[in-house]
Design an enzyme around this catalytic site. Structure first.
Site, mmCIF file in Angstrom:
data_model
loop_
_atom_site.group_PDB
_atom_site.id
_atom_site.type_symbol
_atom_site.label_atom_id
_atom_site.label_comp_id
_atom_site.label_asym_id
_atom_site.label_seq_id
_atom_site.Cartn_x
_atom_site.Cartn_y
_atom_site.Cartn_z
ATOM 1 N N PHE A 114 43.856 54.246 41.206
ATOM 2 C CA PHE A 114 42.922 52.391 42.153
ATOM 3 C C PHE A 114 41.956 52.684 43.027
ATOM 4 C CE2 PHE A 114 42.273 48.432 40.201
ATOM 5 C CZ PHE A 114 42.428 47.771 39.181
ATOM 6 N N GLN A 229 32.000 41.893 49.059
ATOM 7 C CA GLN A 229 32.558 42.789 48.145
ATOM 8 C C GLN A 229 31.846 42.478 47.134
ATOM 9 O OE1 GLN A 229 36.763 44.111 46.711
ATOM 10 N NE2 GLN A 229 36.173 45.698 47.779
ATOM 11 N N HIS A 231 31.522 44.122 43.600
ATOM 12 C CA HIS A 231 32.482 45.295 43.355
ATOM 13 C C HIS A 231 31.504 46.641 42.178
ATOM 14 C CE1 HIS A 231 35.180 46.102 39.744
ATOM 15 N NE2 HIS A 231 36.230 45.907 40.237
ATOM 16 N N LEU A 241 33.512 41.074 35.146
ATOM 17 C CA LEU A 241 34.187 42.391 35.484
ATOM 18 C C LEU A 241 34.532 42.967 34.074
ATOM 19 C CD1 LEU A 241 34.864 42.970 37.743
ATOM 20 C CD2 LEU A 241 36.979 42.571 37.502
ATOM 21 N N GLU A 244 38.487 47.886 37.544
ATOM 22 C CA GLU A 244 38.703 49.195 38.143
ATOM 23 C C GLU A 244 39.814 49.727 37.438
ATOM 24 O OE1 GLU A 244 37.815 48.815 42.490
ATOM 25 O OE2 GLU A 244 39.557 50.485 42.459
ATOM 26 N N ARG A 275 35.238 50.669 46.773
ATOM 27 C CA ARG A 275 34.391 50.222 46.447
ATOM 28 C C ARG A 275 33.070 49.583 47.040
ATOM 29 N NH1 ARG A 275 38.067 44.744 43.369
ATOM 30 N NH2 ARG A 275 38.941 46.110 42.291
ATOM 31 N N HIS A 341 32.354 40.073 43.914
ATOM 32 C CA HIS A 341 33.204 39.946 43.467
ATOM 33 C C HIS A 341 34.925 38.930 44.730
ATOM 34 C CE1 HIS A 341 37.030 40.910 41.082
ATOM 35 N NE2 HIS A 341 37.662 41.626 42.370
ATOM 36 N N ARG A 383 38.068 45.156 51.164
ATOM 37 C CA ARG A 383 39.529 45.269 50.172
ATOM 38 C C ARG A 383 39.313 46.239 48.835
ATOM 39 N NH1 ARG A 383 41.474 43.346 45.871
ATOM 40 N NH2 ARG A 383 39.466 42.025 44.840
HETATM 41 C C1 LIG Z 1 37.543 39.037 36.954
HETATM 42 C C2 LIG Z 1 38.491 39.152 38.747
HETATM 43 C C3 LIG Z 1 38.939 39.870 38.468
HETATM 44 C C4 LIG Z 1 40.077 40.464 39.285
HETATM 45 N N1 LIG Z 1 41.238 41.220 39.513
HETATM 46 C C5 LIG Z 1 41.712 41.648 40.387
HETATM 47 C C6 LIG Z 1 43.203 42.283 40.711
HETATM 48 O O1 LIG Z 1 43.245 43.459 39.619
HETATM 49 N N2 LIG Z 1 43.971 42.696 41.305
HETATM 50 C C7 LIG Z 1 43.479 42.093 42.632
HETATM 51 O O2 LIG Z 1 44.054 42.660 43.282
HETATM 52 N N3 LIG Z 1 42.712 41.275 42.920
HETATM 53 C C8 LIG Z 1 41.936 40.685 41.588
HETATM 54 N N4 LIG Z 1 40.698 40.252 41.404
HETATM 55 C C9 LIG Z 1 40.743 39.148 43.053
HETATM 56 C C10 LIG Z 1 42.076 38.033 42.601
HETATM 57 O O3 LIG Z 1 42.607 37.684 41.902
HETATM 58 C C11 LIG Z 1 41.845 36.970 43.819
HETATM 59 O O4 LIG Z 1 41.336 37.014 45.133
HETATM 60 C C12 LIG Z 1 42.968 36.491 44.010
HETATM 61 O O5 LIG Z 1 43.975 35.766 42.643
HETATM 62 C C13 LIG Z 1 43.181 35.146 44.503
HETATM 63 O O6 LIG Z 1 43.782 33.966 44.482
HETATM 64 P P1 LIG Z 1 43.985 32.846 45.202
HETATM 65 O O7 LIG Z 1 45.157 31.903 44.700
HETATM 66 O O8 LIG Z 1 43.542 32.927 46.639
HETATM 67 O O9 LIG Z 1 42.624 31.341 44.310
HETATM 68 P P2 LIG Z 1 42.420 31.316 43.161
HETATM 69 O O10 LIG Z 1 43.217 31.565 42.200
HETATM 70 O O11 LIG Z 1 40.953 31.708 43.122
HETATM 71 O O12 LIG Z 1 42.430 29.718 43.005
HETATM 72 C C14 LIG Z 1 41.933 28.525 43.460
HETATM 73 C C15 LIG Z 1 42.731 27.554 43.635
HETATM 74 O O13 LIG Z 1 41.994 26.403 43.801
HETATM 75 C C16 LIG Z 1 41.494 24.857 43.849
HETATM 76 N N5 LIG Z 1 40.134 24.455 43.815
HETATM 77 C C17 LIG Z 1 39.288 24.836 44.649
HETATM 78 N N6 LIG Z 1 38.761 24.354 45.324
HETATM 79 C C18 LIG Z 1 39.010 23.026 45.504
HETATM 80 C C19 LIG Z 1 39.074 21.833 45.529
HETATM 81 N N7 LIG Z 1 37.761 21.050 46.212
HETATM 82 N N8 LIG Z 1 39.827 20.650 45.270
HETATM 83 C C20 LIG Z 1 41.258 20.629 44.568
HETATM 84 N N9 LIG Z 1 41.212 22.641 43.869
HETATM 85 C C21 LIG Z 1 40.407 23.320 44.520
HETATM 86 C C22 LIG Z 1 41.116 25.826 42.110
HETATM 87 O O14 LIG Z 1 41.131 24.931 41.037
HETATM 88 C C23 LIG Z 1 42.250 26.692 42.230
HETATM 89 O O15 LIG Z 1 43.237 26.317 41.706
HETATM 90 C C24 LIG Z 1 40.092 39.925 40.757
HETATM 91 C C25 LIG Z 1 39.266 38.599 40.730
HETATM 92 C C26 LIG Z 1 38.203 38.650 39.222
HETATM 93 C C27 LIG Z 1 37.177 37.834 39.975
#
Ligand SMILES: Cc1cc2nc3c(=O)[nH]c(=O)nc-3n(C[C@H](O)[C@H](O)[C@H](O)COP(=O)(O)OP(=O)(O)OC[C@H]3O[C@@H](n4cnc5c(N)ncnc54)[C@H](O)[C@@H]3O)c2cc1C
Length: 569
Positions: A114, A229, A231, A241, A244, A275, A341, A383
């Site tokens: 990666f 970031q 992407h 997306l 990568e 990135r 991203h 990142r």
């Molecule tokens: C398309 C894509 C591909 C990616 N691929 C990778 C990868 O391969 N490897 C990697 O390391 N990272 C990757 N990332 C980044 C990574 O996925 C995220 O940074 C990470 O999953 C974030 O996790 P989280 O638990 O912080 O938040 P999230 O998974 O975004 O969850 C946020 C939560 O908060 C809740 N929420 C938000 N606001 C409120 C509110 N007001 N009231 C109630 N609930 C609320 C939502 O409902 C959700 O449940 C990718 C990101 C994207 C967008």
């Protein structure tokens, strides 16, 4: 009033992992505005980093160095060290939770290359890694349904803070619009990123800065918001997306002249430079008129990988191309451009997930944050791919453990229920009663467009000033908006309006931080200040809400093993 020992907002990887850590012997609630397994974590494709060394010898020391160099030396290295050291244990734990990882022929967890990682370090489940992990954690959560109550499709509006202590949150049930106060001894935010502020973005609809802005409104600063970031491989015009992982498996990037242009920008790492560097290289090619068909298009070429490898390792990417633009990457290159991203900035926490107020590390008692909404800061100014899923799991666990220890020391504090509830009810009524002339949809579109045009891969003072000025005007127009659905049941329109309010605030914080940082570092590039300036800007920014508007203060960077050095690839 609803009462729990610990309330977690967000059910992505960070929130679910926190819930599993904190639930033993306590009454825990997890709340999400979307069905829990629809959280954006489930869209993660490429992988999760750990120095398992299954393909080539590797070590946490190398993982740390790559992470710090990738972050342009803005990372807090004490936190980053503990985080990379935890990675191998975390992967095996996820495996034991039931996550199915892709394998090497001899049965070990497979690892691929990666961007910015000097060793193949990404553990993956084909190109559906987030989906596999999220569902494994969700099953674990359901198994503990006696101690964890799930509030699915509930919205968090605000934090209940009393001085330096957090005593709960105000929420509403999206189905009925009923507003409730949730009293808690500890609150954990795991609300994800805020990519929806931009027009071209890979982020899900729920990534709208609600958690970060609730903290900001309560007086907690936002750290390093200027670092967003972009992407390199978002689908042209749509931002969806293409992981990568496509380049990790050997994909090429080609300009309109059919050149592998990364040779000019990062000769040793080519397409697998970090990135920020690849996104800038693409933008430079397009700005110089070398985009495909003279448009803002770069080609991601996977044809030489062959159908068998694409189907084994990148099936979802192939399907996305076919479904969204009718392009099959087995036969044709995919049209891409940089897409907003990931948010490196967020709610400042210490390395145990506890939220802090200031540069001295003063704690907000009973308030924790983890995952993309937080800023620890393990990623610094940029990142590396696959480091975010790892962050969500490692710091989700840590925040859960922190909350568990904390609630052993405190009971429930009194909460003025009617006062807290009234503030939210008034906001609802304000939107319902206001019969303004402005369309919220127009305001949203204009915000996204200006952020993508003026606060993007390349930034300068003039553009950022236009951007801030436009956002401020949009904030004024927002006060004169018109809602069309005045019903209470499943009124998704009013929630979109609240999210827009949060995004308008966040957009201003990002652009203001970008204007203030007169240097180029990691994901933040100023064409008028193209050099990194360690003398003046080797520090984290903290944006505070004050009566007079925004105020930026600073926090030193924790440097342990690696002194800042020139960043070449
Ligand atoms: C398309 C894509 C591909 C990616 N691929 C990778 C990868 O391969 N490897 C990697 O390391 N990272 C990757 N990332 C980044 C990574 O996925 C995220 O940074 C990470 O999953 C974030 O996790 P989280 O638990 O912080 O938040 P999230 O998974 O975004 O969850 C946020 C939560 O908060 C809740 N929420 C938000 N606001 C409120 C509110 N007001 N009231 C109630 N609930 C609320 C939502 O409902 C959700 O449940 C990718 C990101 C994207 C967008």
């Amino acid at each position: 009033m609803i009462k729990h020992d610990v309330v977690i907002v967000g059910s992505g990887l960070a929130g679910m992992r926190a819930a599993l850590e904190v639930c033993e012997g306590l009454d825990v609630a997890i709340l999400s505005k979307v069905y829990p397994s629809r959280s954006h974590s489930g869209a993660a494709q490429g992988g999760i980093a750990a120095s398992l060394g299954n393909s080539e010898p590797d070590s946490w020391e190398e993982h740390l160095y790559d992470t710090v160099k990738g972050g342009d030396f803005l990372n807090d290295q004490d936190a980053a060290e503990e985080y990379v050291k935890a990675a191998p244990r975390v992967i095996y734990e996820l495996e034991h939770f039931g996550c199915v990882f892709s394998r090497t022929p001899d049965g070990k967890i497979a690892q691929r290359s990666f961007g910015g990682h000097s060793k193949p370090r990404a553990c993956f489940s084909a190109d559906r890694t987030g989906h596999a992990i999220l569902h494994a954690l969700h099953e674990q959560l359901l198994k503990r349904s006696k101690s964890i109550k799930i509030y699915s499709e509930w919205y968090m509006h605000s934090l209940v803070l009393d001085g330096d202590r957090c005593n709960g949150i105000v929420v509403s049930d999206i189905r009925t619009g009923a507003v409730e106060v949730m009293q808690a001894r500890a609150v954990i935010f795991a609300t994800g990123g805020y990519g929806r502020v931009f027009n071209i973005t890979s982020n899900a609809f729920a990534s709208t800065a609600d958690g970060v802005m609730a903290a900001y409104r309560a007086g907690i600063p936002i750290e390093d918001a200027e670092f967003v970031q972009y992407h390199p491989s978002g689908l042209y015009r749509q931002g969806i997306l293409f992981s990568e992982a496509a380049r990790g498996e050997g994909g090429y990037l080609l300009n309109g002249e059919g050149e592998r242009f990364m040779e000019k920008y990062a000769p040793s790492r080519m397409e697998l430079a970090p990135r920020d560097i690849v996104a800038r290289a693409e933008q430079s090619e397009m700005d110089a008129g070398r985009g495909v068909d003279e448009k803002d298009i770069i080609h991601l070429d996977l044809r030489h990988l062959g159908e068998a490898r694409i189907m084994e390792r990148l099936p979802q990417i192939r399907q996305l191309g076919i479904d969204f633009i009718g392009v099959d990457c087995v036969k044709d290159p995919l049209p891409i451009q940089p897409t907003a991203h990931y948010s490196m900035g967020g709610i400042p926490t210490d390395k145990f997930g506890q939220v802090i107020f200031d540069a001295e590390g003063t704690h907000v008692r009973g308030f924790f944050a983890a995952g993309e909404c937080s800023c620890v800061s393990v990623h610094g100014a940029n990142r590396l791919g696959t480091n975010s899923l790892l962050e969500a799991v490692v710091f989700g666990e840590r925040a859960g453990r922190g909350a568990l220890e904390y609630v052993k020391t405190v009971g429930h504090a009194p909460v003025n229920e009617s006062h807290e509830k009234t503030k939210v009810l008034e906001q609802f009524e304000g939107i319902f009663q206001r019969d303004g002339k402005e369309s919220y949809n127009d305001i949203r579109k204009e915000m996204k467009t200006i952020m993508t045009e003026k606060c993007s891969v390349f930034r300068d003072e003039e553009q950022l000033k236009v951007c801030i000025d436009t956002i401020k005007k949009l904030q004024e127009r927002y006060k004169n908006g018109k809602i069309t659905d005045k019903g209470k049941l499943f009124n998704t329109e009013i929630y979109e309006i609240l999210e827009l309010g949060n995004m308008l605030g966040m957009a201003e914080i990002i652009a203001n931080g970008a204007l203030n940082r007169k240097e180029s570092r990691g994901g933040h590039y100023r064409t008028d200040y193209p050099k990194r300036d360690d003398e003046n800007f080797l520090k984290h920014s903290l944006t505070y809400k004050t009566d007079k508007g925004m105020e930026i203060k600073y926090k030193p960077v924790v440097i342990t093993k690696h002194q800042p050095a020139e960043r070449t690839y």
